[in-house]
Design an enzyme around this catalytic site. Structure first.
Site, PDB file in Angstrom:
ATOM      1  N   ASP A  21       0.853  -1.150   0.114  1.00  0.00           N
ATOM      2  CA  ASP A  21       0.093   0.086  -0.217  1.00  0.00           C
ATOM      3  C   ASP A  21       1.156   1.344  -0.023  1.00  0.00           C
ATOM      4  O   ASP A  21       2.075   1.174   0.434  1.00  0.00           O
ATOM      5  CB  ASP A  21      -0.849  -0.008   1.168  1.00  0.00           C
ATOM      6  CG  ASP A  21      -1.992   0.965   0.966  1.00  0.00           C
ATOM      7  OD1 ASP A  21      -2.504   1.449   0.286  1.00  0.00           O
ATOM      8  OD2 ASP A  21      -2.450   1.446   2.192  1.00  0.00           O
TER       9      ASP A  21
ATOM     10  N   ASP B  51      -3.541  -1.272   5.732  1.00  0.00           N
ATOM     11  CA  ASP B  51      -3.891  -0.684   6.836  1.00  0.00           C
ATOM     12  C   ASP B  51      -5.319  -0.465   7.025  1.00  0.00           C
ATOM     13  O   ASP B  51      -5.643  -0.300   8.320  1.00  0.00           O
ATOM     14  CB  ASP B  51      -3.094   0.576   7.251  1.00  0.00           C
ATOM     15  CG  ASP B  51      -3.365   1.600   6.247  1.00  0.00           C
ATOM     16  OD1 ASP B  51      -4.256   1.328   5.156  1.00  0.00           O
ATOM     17  OD2 ASP B  51      -3.011   2.678   6.239  1.00  0.00           O
TER      18      ASP B  51
ATOM     19  N   ASP C 294      -8.261  -3.365   2.698  1.00  0.00           N
ATOM     20  CA  ASP C 294      -7.229  -4.108   2.684  1.00  0.00           C
ATOM     21  C   ASP C 294      -7.343  -5.551   3.059  1.00  0.00           C
ATOM     22  O   ASP C 294      -6.651  -6.506   2.822  1.00  0.00           O
ATOM     23  CB  ASP C 294      -5.899  -3.517   3.239  1.00  0.00           C
ATOM     24  CG  ASP C 294      -5.374  -2.348   2.446  1.00  0.00           C
ATOM     25  OD1 ASP C 294      -5.309  -1.981   1.272  1.00  0.00           O
ATOM     26  OD2 ASP C 294      -4.965  -1.426   3.122  1.00  0.00           O
TER      27      ASP C 294
END
Length: 895
Positions: free
Chosen positions: A355, A611, A615
């Protein structure tokens, strides 16, 4: 309140009742504490898809649905909640007793009970229960993931029913309902805005992971669990429950949770192969025994002996202990391992899908070098921008925080700012796209300061007076340049007294990379790791971040994956596309999940960092899911490893440690398979040829000693490999077989020479079982010193824990032989010394053979063989699977 006249009590509120904070103190606080005020920027911690036909989405916003229509739609689509699947925990626990190694252990326990050998029965049952409890505890936590996803959903909703605006529980909303959205509304479903001439700012961080709000106008889609920051509008519900984005994310988590883990597959494969060897050995023994008309009880004892030594009953326990010790070590480095097998997976990871926000970047906006119109000083632009900023620490938005913190680089602006008095402040207006402040200068001059979207600020000035063509062109070119580089630009302008508006310039800002990320990316490459970015942010921002970090800039819109019924690429082309891309932007949970799944289908071990709630599916799907610092509860629950330290560097440290742990496990597995093959070969031949066997109790002790001595392998000194490591099973088996044969030959020579008149180990007295027990124990225990080394066994010094454990077990085994425990009689010290010397000779032969095998490319090629080329068949299969997925998606949309 009318359904078509939403309340405006909170709209256009210009000045809060709270007093403004001292601007000097506010700036000082922000600069001295980089994290000050950031807590409000953080995200909230926390089946089947049913498409709704368009004819059911034609509800009149002024009337809404009637009670009869609501009842019909609820019967068809159900409540607006995610389906709950109750897991049978008893069955889940029982499944840990299923598997090749477990079956052999259970068969051995039954045999031991039948022979009334209660010591062996107790040891085997204890090992079975230990393995089951460890596995159950490690996997029990996964059930909380969907519960954490549910926490992001709204509890109530304002809907238009029967021409009236009413508040109802969120789970009673149905497709076609008209919802009223206003400041602070947590959207309970997916939907489409139907109000004309409206503009909402919506926080979609729960879906995309990006904290900056996005604009929504008439016809735009909104998603469940998003929060309305500013604005009011009506929305028609297009999906509820499991059909929403959050619902489908939960379904993806459940889908990813299904199936057998990579490490479990490896252990099952090893266990199955050893089980085949056991069966073959037993068949040989049974045939020989029946040929000699041996009675059934001795046959059962032989069967129990071969069953116990044929499969490494302690393998799961030792491997689990090794990973548990590694997990404790990682915890000291602020990496919490939630699933032990993730350590093994992380060691072999070849691709890290990362990410962007918070992992590669700081998750805090920072300002870059501004563009100023000719004649304007950067300090003047900065002063004007900071005057058009809130002075309340509580509720300060990310952009204002970035400007106030950056005043340290503009000393003249910082010194002048407190001298201005704010007369009126208007927060960001989503319609005009500007923040406006009316201030009074130290000289008493009234100044209007604005900052906002560059083109809207430009239009404000143009409406007042014409702008020179060169200034206009440079301004627009700069806006375009900043946009192409992924910057979020803010135009700044002011109006002094009764004068004209002045365009001052543009301030670019973006979430900058972490200070250590670029170096960490280079270190990742050195370790054979490819880093791909998967982000919900814009393509331009993703490309600029990659450019600054030295990552590849082949970043594409995630929609180009074409896995939802669109796109024209074949399955194999999509796989090539994902494999060669450096990342994907503007992605939703399904895009990230699909990217991970495609890479796994190509044979890669994939790690995923994240996070947010968005996700969770891809974290669960990845071979190693990594929740980064500040992750939501849903992300932490879905992850295999949770990091408490920020950035990518902590992940690289964990990667090195995991490769060290893998080296220890690999060494132990080679060692333990060789031991099983050694005893199967020796005992099988001894029983078949001479109708003799070791005492069953001594066999159990051999198995226990082998595992007890090597429990300390978890603390051994081990190097980390410079490249990803995997289970090279053909080579592993080849090395184990050769070592097992050498061990068996050494023991057979001991057996056949110990009773010779001259030159034998035993002269006139001594126990046959005792000498064999000692020779087997010594050579097997010392084998771990051979398999643990990457070079010759003397090239790497073992840890004191491993050396001490092996020495203690060797002393105990020697005492067994000296004093005749569980053997015919005692043995003299001279015979014991000779046995030690002979065993050391066998150890040296094993060391030489292992070194030659580990350094021989020819041996590796021989073990692996020449694999046939199957790329064409694989690509055809990929094309077929993606075609079927698209057909399925189109069918769902049409039903």
């Amino acid at each position: 309140m009318s359904a078509t006249e939403p309340t405006n009590e909170k709209v256009d509120k210009i000045v809060s009742d709270d007093e403004d904070e001292d601007i000097d103190q506010l700036v000082a606080d922000l600069q001295s504490n980089p994290g000050a005020g950031d807590e409000e920027e953080e995200e909230e911690n926390d089946s089947s898809f049913k498409a709704v036909p368009e004819e059911l989405l034609q509800t009149d916003p002024r009337v809404g649905l009637t009670d009869d229509e609501v009842t019909k739609r609820r019967k068809r689509y159900g409540l607006n909640q995610m389906a709950e699947e109750q897991e049978n925990l008893v069955l889940k626990f029982v499944m840990f007793f299923v598997g090749p190694i477990q079956f052999v252990m259970e068969a051995a326990a039954v045999l031991a009970a039948g022979l009334e050998d209660w010591v062996d029965f107790g040891v085997i049952c204890a090992l079975l229960l230990l393995n089951a409890f460890v596995g159950f505890i490690q996997e029990y936590q996964a059930g909380s993931i969907v519960d954490e996803l549910k926490k992001t959903l709204a509890n109530s909703a304002l809907v238009v029913r029967n021409g009236q605006l009413v508040e109802i529980p969120a789970n009673e909303v149905v497709p076609g309902d008209i919802l009223q959205l206003e400041d602070g509304t947590v959207i309970p479903t997916d939907g489409r805005i139907v109000s004309e001439d409206c503009l909402l700012q919506v926080d979609q961080s729960a879906i995309t992971g990006e904290s900056l709000a996005v604009d929504k106008r008439s016809g735009d889609s909104c998603y469940s669990s998003s929060t309305v920051k500013t604005g009011e509008a009506f929305m028609i519900v297009t999906a509820t429950g499991d059909s929403t984005f959050v619902g489908r994310a939960a379904a993806l988590v459940n889908k990813a949770s299904a199936g057998t883990g990579h490490f479990t597959e490896v252990l099952n494969g090893i266990g199955t192969t050893l089980l085949v060897f056991v069966i073959v050995t037993l068949l040989v023994v049974w045939v020989a025994c029946f040929y000699r008309t041996v009675r059934i009880v001795p046959i059962l004892r032989y069967t129990l002996a071969i069953t116990i030594i044929g499969v490494p009953v302690g393998l799961p326990a030792v491997v689990t202990t090794t990973m548990a010790v590694g997990a404790a070590y990682l915890a000291k480095k602020q990496a919490i391992v939630q699933k032990l097998s993730a350590i093994e997976s992380l060691a072999g990871v070849e691709i890290l899908c990362s990410d962007k926000t918070g992992t590669l970047t700081k998750n805090k906006l920072s300002l870059h070098e501004p563009y100023t119109v000719e004649g304007v000083e950067p300090d003047d632009l900065m002063l004007t921008a900071c005057l058009a900023a809130s002075r309340k620490k509580k509720g300060l938005d990310a952009i204002d925080k970035a400007f106030l913190k950056s005043l340290i680089n503009y000393p003249r602006a910082k010194a002048a700012l407190p001298k201005y008095k704010v007369i009126e402040f208007q927060p960001f207006d989503p319609v005009s796209k500007k923040v406006t402040a009316i201030v009074e200068s130290p000289e008493g001059e009234r100044i209007i300061c604005v900052k906002g979207a560059p083109l809207f600020v430009l239009k404000t000035v143009e409406d007042d007076h014409p702008i020179p063509e060169d200034v206009h062109e440079n301004y627009q070119n700069t806006v375009a340049e900043f946009a192409s580089r992924g910057f979020r630009s803010l135009g700044v302008a002011r109006k002094r007294g009764e004068g004209h508006w002045e365009i001052l310039g543009i301030m670019p800002c973006m979430d900058p990379p972490r200070d250590d990320t670029a170096a960490t990316v280079n270190e990742a490459r050195r370790l054979g790791l490819r880093v791909k970015m998967l982000t919900g942010d814009a393509v331009g921002i993703a490309k600029e971040t990659c450019r600054q970090l030295g990552l590849g800039t082949n970043i594409y819109d995630a929609d180009r994956l074409g896995l939802s019924g669109g796109g024209d690429m074949a399955g194999s082309e999509i796989a090539d596309f994902v494999e060669n891309a450096d990342g994907f932007a503007e992605g939703f949970p399904t895009n990230k999940y699909n990217a991970v799944e495609i890479l796994q289908s190509r044979g890669y071990l994939v790690a995923m960092t994240g996070d947010g709630v968005n996700d969770a599916p891809s974290l669960k799907k990845a071979d190693t899911g990594i929740a980064v610092e500040g992750a939501t509860d849903a992300a932490r629950s879905a992850a295999d490893i949770v990091f408490l330290a920020p950035g990518l560097s902590a992940i690289i440290d964990a990667l090195k440690t995991s490769r060290q742990i893998f080296h220890r496990m690999y060494s132990y597995v080679v060692y333990r398979i060789a031991l099983s093959l050694h005893l199967e070969l020796f005992l099988g031949l001894w029983i078949a040829i001479l109708n003799r066997s070791l005492d069953i109790n001594l066999i159990v002790f051999i198995a226990i000693f082998a595992d007890v001595a090597t429990l300390a392998i978890a603390y051994d000194n081990a190097p980390y490999d410079p490249k990803p490591v995997k289970w090279n099973l053909p080579r592993l088996w080849g090395m184990s077989i050769v070592l097992g044969i050498i061990l068996a030959i050494g023991t057979w020579i001991t057996l056949t020479t110990m009773l010779l008149p001259k030159g034998g180990i035993i002269q006139n007295f001594g126990g046959l079982d005792g000498i064999l027990f000692l020779q087997i124990s010594l050579t097997e225990n010392w084998l771990i010193f051979v398999t643990r080394a990457q070079g010759p066994f003397w090239s790497s010094i073992p840890s004191w824990q491993l050396s001490g454990a092996v020495l203690i077990v060797d002393i105990i085994a020697t005492c067994f032989t000296l004093f005749g425990w569980w053997s015919q009689n005692w043995t003299d010290i001279v015979t014991v010394v000779r046995t030690w010397i002979w065993s050391f000779g066998v150890f040296c032969v094993m060391g030489g053979a292992y070194y030659l095998m580990s350094t021989s490319e020819a041996f590796d090629n021989f073990c692996n063989g020449r694999k046939p080329q199957q790329h064409t068949d694989k690509r055809s299969l990929e094309d077929f699977l993606v075609s079927m997925q698209r057909v399925s998606t189109q069918h769902e949309k049409s039903t």
